[in-house]
Design an enzyme around this catalytic site. Structure first.
Site, PDB file in Angstrom:
ATOM      1  N   SER A   5       0.834  -1.197   0.000  1.00 23.90           N
ATOM      2  CA  SER A   5       0.000   0.000   0.000  1.00 23.90           C
ATOM      3  C   SER A   5       0.875   1.255   0.000  1.00 23.90           C
ATOM      4  O   SER A   5       1.785   1.385   0.806  1.00 23.90           O
ATOM      5  CB  SER A   5      -0.883  -0.030   1.245  1.00 23.90           C
ATOM      6  OG  SER A   5      -1.680   1.110   1.242  1.00 23.90           O
ATOM      7  N   GLY A   6       0.611   2.151  -0.930  1.00 24.98           N
ATOM      8  CA  GLY A   6       1.366   3.390  -0.995  1.00 24.98           C
ATOM      9  C   GLY A   6       2.589   3.303  -1.883  1.00 24.98           C
ATOM     10  O   GLY A   6       3.343   4.265  -2.008  1.00 24.98           O
ATOM     11  N   THR A  31      -1.535   2.470  -8.111  1.00 26.69           N
ATOM     12  CA  THR A  31      -2.640   3.163  -8.769  1.00 26.69           C
ATOM     13  C   THR A  31      -2.118   4.318  -9.622  1.00 26.69           C
ATOM     14  O   THR A  31      -2.589   4.529 -10.744  1.00 26.69           O
ATOM     15  CB  THR A  31      -3.642   3.646  -7.712  1.00 26.69           C
ATOM     16  OG1 THR A  31      -4.018   2.518  -6.924  1.00 26.69           O
ATOM     17  CG2 THR A  31      -4.858   4.253  -8.340  1.00 26.69           C
ATOM     18  N   ASN A  40      -1.452   5.328   3.183  1.00 27.72           N
ATOM     19  CA  ASN A  40      -1.631   6.008   1.903  1.00 27.72           C
ATOM     20  C   ASN A  40      -2.865   6.888   1.991  1.00 27.72           C
ATOM     21  O   ASN A  40      -3.934   6.426   2.386  1.00 27.72           O
ATOM     22  CB  ASN A  40      -1.788   4.932   0.816  1.00 27.72           C
ATOM     23  CG  ASN A  40      -1.924   5.521  -0.579  1.00 27.72           C
ATOM     24  OD1 ASN A  40      -1.978   6.747  -0.739  1.00 27.72           O
ATOM     25  ND2 ASN A  40      -1.985   4.659  -1.571  1.00 27.72           N
ATOM     26  N   SER A  68      -5.658   5.380  -0.574  1.00 29.36           N
ATOM     27  CA  SER A  68      -5.433   3.945  -0.691  1.00 29.36           C
ATOM     28  C   SER A  68      -6.625   3.257  -1.363  1.00 29.36           C
ATOM     29  O   SER A  68      -7.778   3.469  -0.986  1.00 29.36           O
ATOM     30  CB  SER A  68      -5.215   3.374   0.703  1.00 29.36           C
ATOM     31  OG  SER A  68      -4.971   2.002   0.607  1.00 29.36           O
ATOM     32  N   SER A  69      -6.321   2.437  -2.349  1.00 31.54           N
ATOM     33  CA  SER A  69      -7.402   1.690  -3.024  1.00 31.54           C
ATOM     34  C   SER A  69      -7.852   0.587  -2.085  1.00 31.54           C
ATOM     35  O   SER A  69      -7.051  -0.255  -1.703  1.00 31.54           O
ATOM     36  CB  SER A  69      -6.898   1.054  -4.315  1.00 31.54           C
ATOM     37  OG  SER A  69      -6.041   1.923  -4.999  1.00 31.54           O
ATOM     38  N   GLY A 125      -1.245  -5.079  -2.437  1.00 29.30           N
ATOM     39  CA  GLY A 125      -0.036  -5.847  -2.193  1.00 29.30           C
ATOM     40  C   GLY A 125      -0.152  -6.609  -0.889  1.00 29.30           C
ATOM     41  O   GLY A 125      -1.135  -6.479  -0.147  1.00 29.30           O
ATOM     42  N   GLU A 175       0.003  -7.565   2.787  1.00 33.96           N
ATOM     43  CA  GLU A 175      -0.217  -6.676   3.937  1.00 33.96           C
ATOM     44  C   GLU A 175       0.112  -7.377   5.251  1.00 33.96           C
ATOM     45  O   GLU A 175      -0.320  -8.497   5.483  1.00 33.96           O
ATOM     46  CB  GLU A 175      -1.693  -6.250   3.997  1.00 33.96           C
ATOM     47  CG  GLU A 175      -2.003  -5.064   3.126  1.00 33.96           C
ATOM     48  CD  GLU A 175      -3.417  -4.528   3.336  1.00 33.96           C
ATOM     49  OE1 GLU A 175      -3.749  -3.541   2.680  1.00 33.96           O
ATOM     50  OE2 GLU A 175      -4.184  -5.078   4.145  1.00 33.96           O
TER      51      GLU A 175
HETATM   52  N1  LIG Z   1       5.192   8.115  -9.904  1.00 26.30           N
HETATM   53  C1  LIG Z   1       4.841   8.895  -8.889  1.00 26.30           C
HETATM   54  N2  LIG Z   1       5.195  10.169  -8.890  1.00 26.30           N
HETATM   55  C2  LIG Z   1       4.846  10.967  -7.869  1.00 26.30           C
HETATM   56  N3  LIG Z   1       4.148  10.555  -6.808  1.00 26.30           N
HETATM   57  C3  LIG Z   1       3.760   9.285  -6.751  1.00 26.30           C
HETATM   58  C4  LIG Z   1       4.074   8.384  -7.795  1.00 26.30           C
HETATM   59  N4  LIG Z   1       3.559   7.209  -7.472  1.00 26.30           N
HETATM   60  C5  LIG Z   1       2.935   7.363  -6.283  1.00 26.30           C
HETATM   61  N5  LIG Z   1       3.040   8.604  -5.854  1.00 26.30           N
HETATM   62  C6  LIG Z   1       2.504   9.142  -4.589  1.00 26.30           C
HETATM   63  O1  LIG Z   1       2.239   8.066  -3.718  1.00 26.30           O
HETATM   64  C7  LIG Z   1       0.876   8.040  -3.339  1.00 26.30           C
HETATM   65  C8  LIG Z   1       0.405   6.633  -3.220  1.00 26.30           C
HETATM   66  O2  LIG Z   1       0.400   6.000  -4.474  1.00 26.30           O
HETATM   67  P1  LIG Z   1      -0.732   5.019  -4.928  1.00 26.30           P
HETATM   68  O3  LIG Z   1      -2.051   5.493  -4.496  1.00 26.30           O
HETATM   69  O4  LIG Z   1      -0.532   4.743  -6.360  1.00 26.30           O
HETATM   70  O5  LIG Z   1      -0.363   3.746  -4.075  1.00 26.30           O
HETATM   71  P2  LIG Z   1      -0.946   2.283  -4.197  1.00 26.30           P
HETATM   72  O6  LIG Z   1       0.205   1.392  -4.440  1.00 26.30           O
HETATM   73  O7  LIG Z   1      -2.028   2.262  -5.173  1.00 26.30           O
HETATM   74  O8  LIG Z   1      -1.455   1.981  -2.742  1.00 26.30           O
HETATM   75  P3  LIG Z   1      -2.759   1.229  -2.247  1.00 26.30           P
HETATM   76  O9  LIG Z   1      -2.431  -0.212  -2.260  1.00 26.30           O
HETATM   77  O10 LIG Z   1      -2.962   1.726  -0.892  1.00 26.30           O
HETATM   78  O11 LIG Z   1      -3.856   1.594  -3.153  1.00 26.30           O
HETATM   79  C9  LIG Z   1       0.164   8.820  -4.415  1.00 26.30           C
HETATM   80  O12 LIG Z   1      -0.977   9.408  -3.911  1.00 26.30           O
HETATM   81  C10 LIG Z   1       1.203   9.851  -4.804  1.00 26.30           C
HETATM   82  O13 LIG Z   1       1.167  10.925  -3.915  1.00 26.30           O
HETATM   83 MG   LIG Z   2      -3.985   2.022  -5.105  1.00 24.63          MG
END
Ligand SMILES: Nc1ncnc2c1ncn2[C@@H]1O[C@H](COP(=O)(O)OP(=O)(O)OP(=O)(O)O)[C@@H](O)[C@H]1O
Ligand SMILES: [Mg+2]
Length: 1015
Positions: free
Chosen positions: A108-109, A113, A158, A161-162, A387, A389
């Site tokens: 997560s994070g 996404t 996050n 977070s999705s 991912g 957890e």
């Molecule tokens: N390539 C990137 N460039 C800049 N910031 C990023 C990038 N990727 C992620 N982030 C930052 O990290 C935060 C978390 O990313 P994201 O929501 O994609 O995580 P995730 O892997 O989908 O987590 P979850 O499993 O909780 O959904 C985003 O809101 C953004 O602020």
């Molecule tokens: Mg996500």
């Protein structure tokens, strides 16, 4: 170019981990990541897998210019990027016409996404478009803010977070334009609707509505602009988050809903539901004294009744009572306080969860590619799924999520190993098996039928009696207690016990150990909603709820599948989808827990590198050779290092490369030449070559003119050669695959049907059936039948019987009555004579006739004397006198009741069948036979010795007419008969060369019968 970046390797590390000298060292791996991260180089490859580290800041690497730079360019010619992976998948889809998928994983994070959104944007910007396509592109892009509003939330890890898994197909038409899409959602974390941990929030949409909704709208929904007012929003004590602007997000979502094609009415119904959930959360119960819950204020009920379009009284009753059916009667049993609030929460979760699914379906309808005339689209799938957890306290949700990751890991291992092996095979290079941990054992532990954890959980959920989370734990101990990846407090050693609760079980996942607390497992798996609450929802006038709660559910007696079983099934489906596509991988890593830019937390990263299996991935990729390049690419780059290849090599590419590396002094163990690629075992060999090139460049002067001039041509050549080679490689891959499957199937052919042998078994079956079709027996006498494979013995036997029955049936249908009569007689002849009388075989092919004498050949007086008695058969015979054995011509007539011996016009002797004691005949080939009559019958003058040229036919007729089938005696050697008045005569039979009948000196009648070949 990647190769050019090789030169900068000391400063920014390697951009492909396979070039790490010390590829088994985790420290070297992490150091490489760190070096690059510090330089804002967040992407690094492991072969074709992209590793991405979340920068937590906006980098200028996602501009349109960047997109253009990656478009249509070879993977390795540019620095690692999401766009390179996206473009590579897109081009493979277009040129190889194979569906693709991009699997994004990480905790997560980590940026999954964000990555998936960037990929979508890349396609939206770089793919060709028409007007219709523009609408689809817009909808594809706008589906994200809507799904995020309803499915994402702020968590500790996050801010966005999705809380659901998402798989999205993007469909492309033959021109490569995106024309449609489809989304599948997985396991929304519904419990968040009613409860949030400290520092976390509910789903964004609630806050967006309250912060951003117009005054009017809020009034209509009965909401106040203050999240603190709502029980469901205060649990985490964190309604405001600095990184989130709910008000502006609200505007984005409202607009997105319109773009996707929601009508005003639909939006209103949707918001009615969201508001209802908030009102439900505020329903307060009282009645502690009586023990029965009652609702203390009816404000919420009034709103709920209006917003949901249900009857308030019925709803109130359903929120405080449970319907039970006892002895066929429905009774309303009051709930206590605790039961009532959990019923209410169950309703909120069900309403929200089902509305979310409805939303996904609605988006799918708007993304659906409607042009039926052209079905031949290709697909790129994007998987953005939670991912692995590990929390302080892990429950059912983490169990499901980690199980999902376990499955994805399995797929990953299988596919990366497979593709690596396939490349070696395609290039004709020996594959050395790689040792790796196959996590199938853990997947089985969770999902195996009857024995797996999910089955045991379901069993506890379904069984009558006092099942509880603790009995579930005990059942687990009993059933999977001995499994090497399973431990409980009771089963653990002293050290582990210290870090485990008594109500926990521990799974040793591929990524590490996780303790799961069993509390709540049964409830969450059951996911029950009281029947009367369901009934109320079915009556709702809200059109969305109406689709979400189907009346059929009430009448359907079958229990719905449990949450875990549903999840398991949806995962199995997902694996199937992914297996049918060519995968690419993006492995996301989160650099620190504080969402800060520039901080590289080594401990945290080491943990992720471990459970993403990256070292293992690298090991597989490096098992043989670190570096591999197509001949043309390699030659083009280094040709200046050898006089024979500079400036151009005119011969075969492979020879050019061979000449080049020989000149460079490569040792035989350092490289191998495949069919279209050179494989270099150690990075240092490559680096030495690279250094040589640097030196050479200086002596040649930078970018010689002719190299520049020929670049476009070379580019086109390379591109085209690339296409051709890819096609060849694919064909080879397929052929190798088929052969491999065949061999494996052959090895496993005697086992039960399993994935290893099913292809083979099917093939063998198919070919047997096809062979059978060509070689079916032609008639009933044809007993040939192809030998079946072992797996088909039984079926083959059935088929053979059916085929025979069919032939017999067709044959019988064609038989005429005359023929049938003939066959019946032949059957009887066979019964009597087969293998007993020498001239029987000769008689078989000769048809029996109805009579051997026609009307004119019998004296009219005889016919007259017979009167009405119908003649059945007549044959000329020779009669031998009883005394002198003189031969006299006679006729034998058979009627319905008797046999008559006729001489000219006289009926010489009449033997009633009743008086016929039997018939004797020899076993040789003669035609003599004796009709035995009772010796005391004076009318008869003893037995009659006759001879017929058609003895088999004659006697068969006698046997049938006289009904004496069992009285035809076949004798060896001699026959004794009565001559009258108690005297006997004897006929001796001997085999000889020709037929001879004469009286012998001993007074016997001697018959010599010719020997026939048949016996
Ligand atoms: N390539 C990137 N460039 C800049 N910031 C990023 C990038 N990727 C992620 N982030 C930052 O990290 C935060 C978390 O990313 P994201 O929501 O994609 O995580 P995730 O892997 O989908 O987590 P979850 O499993 O909780 O959904 C985003 O809101 C953004 O602020
Ligand atoms: Mg996500």
């Amino acid at each position: 170019m990647m190769e050019s970046a090789l030169t900068a390797r000391d400063r920014v590390g390697v951009q492909d981990f396979v070039l790490l000298e010390n590829h088994t060292s985790e420290a070297a791996f992490i150091e490489n990541l760190r070096k690059r991260f510090k330089e804002n180089l967040i992407y690094t490859y492991i072969g074709s897998v992209l590793v991405s580290v979340n920068p937590y800041k906006d980098l200028e690497i996602y501009t349109k210019n960047h997109m253009e730079r990656y478009r249509g360019v070879n993977f390795y010619e540019v620095s690692p990027h999401l766009y390179a992976v996206s473009d590579n998948s897109y081009r493979s889809m277009r040129t190889e016409r194979k569906d693709q998928c991009i699997l994004i994983s990480g905790e997560s994070g980590a940026g999954k996404t964000e990555a998936s959104k960037k990929i979508l944007q890349y396609y939206a910007v770089t793919c060709p478009a028409s007007e219709h396509v523009q609408t689809i592109k817009d909808r594809l892009l706008q589906s994200n803010p809507v799904l995020e509003a309803f499915g994402n939330a702020k968590t500790l890890r996050n801010d966005n977070s999705s809380r659901f898994g998402k798989y999205m197909d993007i469909q492309f038409d033959f021109k490569g334009a995106p024309v449609g899409g489809h989304i599948i959602n997985y396991l929304l974390e519904k419990s968040r609707v009613v409860h949030q941990n400290h520092g976390e929030r509910n789903f964004h949409i609630f806050y967006q509505l309250i912060e951003g909704g117009e005054e009017d709208l809020l009034r209509r929904l009965g909401l106040e602009r203050n999240p603190q007012q709502y029980q469901y929003l205060v649990k985490g004590n964190c309604p405001k988050v600095s990184s989130i602007n709910d008000r502006s997000d609200w505007k984005v979502v409202r607009k997105a809903l319109t773009v996707i094609g929601f009508s005003e009415d639909e939006v209103e119904e949707l918001l009615n539901i969201i508001a209802s959930v908030l009102h439900l959360g505020n329903v307060q119960y009282g009645g502690e004294d009586s023990g029965n819950a009652c609702i203390t204020s009816d404000t919420q009920i009034k709103y709920l009744a209006r917003l949901l379009g249900v009857n308030g009284t019925v709803l109130t009753e359903a929120l405080t009572h449970k319907k039970i059916i006892a002895k066929g009667e429905e009774l309303m049993s009051p709930l206590n306080l605790e039961q009532a609030s959990s019923a209410r929460d169950a309703l909120s979760k069900a309403v929200y969860g089902r509305t979310f699914t409805w939303l996904v379906n609605k988006i799918n309808a708007s993304l659906a590619y409607t042009d039926d005339s052209y079905k031949n689209w290709s697909v790129i799938g994007l998987l953005d799924i939670y991912g692995f957890e590990v929390f302080q306290n892990n429950s059912f949700e983490q169990f499901c999520i980690n199980y999902c990751n376990e499955k994805l890991q399995q797929l990953f291992i299988e596919l990366t190993l497979k593709s690596e092996q396939e490349e070696y095979e395609a290039e004709g290079i020996t594959w050395e098996p790689v040792q790796y941990f196959n996590n199938k054992i853990i997947c089985d532990l969770v999902e195996e039928k009857f024995k797996g954890i999910i089955s045991i959980l379901d069993e506890e959920c379904l069984r009558p009696g006092d099942a509880s989370d603790i009995t579930f734990l005990e059942k687990l101990e009993d059933t999977v207690g001995g499994h090497p990846h399973f431990v409980t407090h009771k089963l653990a050693d002293g050290k582990t016990r210290k870090v485990m609760g008594r109500d926990e079980f521990r799974l040793l996942h591929y990524a590490g150990e996780v303790n799961y607390n069993v509390n709540g497992f049964l409830d969450k798996n059951n996911d029950l909603l009281f029947r009367n609450l369901k009934e109320v929802m079915c009556m709702s006038e809200n059109k969305i709820l109406n689709q979400c709660f189907d009346r059929e559910e009430l009448t359907d007696k079958k229990r719905p599948d449990t949450a875990a079983t549903q999840f398991k099934a949806s995962l199995a489906k997902l694996m199937e989808i992914l297996m049918s596509k060519e995968p690419s991988y993006i492995r996301c890593i989160k650099p620190n827990d504080s969402k800060q830019a520039g901080r590289f937390d080594e401990v945290l990263i080491r943990h992720q590198v471990k459970y993403l299996g990256l070292m293992e991935n690298l090991r597989v990729r490096r098992a043989g050779f670190a570096y591999r390049r197509r001949y043309e690419v390699f030659l083009q780059r280094y040709k200046s290092l050898c006089p024979d290849t500079w400036p151009n090599w005119r011969g075969k590419l492979a020879d050019g490369v061979a000449t080049l590396v020989k000149h460079l002094g490569y040792k035989p163990e350092e490289y191998k030449l495949g069919r279209s690629k050179i494989f270099i075992r150690f990075p240092k060999t490559l680096f030495a070559t690279e250094d040589a090139l640097e030196t050479r460049k200086h002596s040649l002067g930078e970018s010689p003119q002719h190299v520049l001039l020929s670049l476009p041509t070379i580019g086109i050549q390379a591109w085209w050669r690339g296409i051709l080679a890819r096609r060849r490689a694919q064909r080879r891959r397929q052929a190798a695959d088929t052969i491999r499957r065949f061999i494996k199937g052959f090895i496993y052919r005697h086992q039960e049907r399993c994935p290893e042998n099913e292809y083979f078994l099917d093939y063998v079956r198919y070919s047997f059936l096809m062979k059978l079709r060509r070689n079916l027996p032609k008639n009933v006498l044809d007993k040939s039948w192809p030998t079946p494979p072992a797996a088909l013995t039984e079926a083959s036997e059935h088929l053979r019987k059916m085929c025979m029955q069919n032939m017999v049936w067709t044959y019988c249908k064609r038989i005429s009555p005359e023929w049938k009569h003939q066959m019946e007689q032949k059957m009887i002849a066979s019964e009597i004579f087969k293998d007993k009388k020498d001239n029987y075989p000769q008689s078989v092919p000769k048809l029996f006739v109805s009579t051997r004498l026609n009307g004119e050949e019998i004296n009219p007086k005889v016919l007259q004397a017979l009167g009405t008695e119908k003649m059945k058969y007549a044959v000329p015979v020779t009669k031998y006198d009883r005394k002198g054995y003189k031969a006299r011509p006679r006729q034998l007539l058979l009627t319905a009741n008797c046999a008559i011996i006729v001489e000219e016009a006289k009926l010489k002797q009449r033997i009633d069948y009743k008086a016929l004691k039997g018939v004797s005949v020899s076993s040789l080939s003669d035609g003599l036979f004796v009709l035995h009559v009772p010796s005391d019958d004076n009318k008869q003058k003893g037995d009659v010795v006759l001879q017929s040229d058609h003895v088999i036919e004659t006697l068969t007729k006698v046997a049938i007419c006289a009904d004496k089938i069992n009285n035809i005696n076949i004798n060896q050697g001699s026959i004794t008969f009565t001559v009258g008045q108690g005297k006997e005569g004897i006929i001796d039979f001997t085999p000889g060369s020709e037929l001879l009948v004469a009286k012998a000196k001993n007074g016997h009648l001697s018959v010599t019968a010719p020997r026939l070949n048949s016996r």
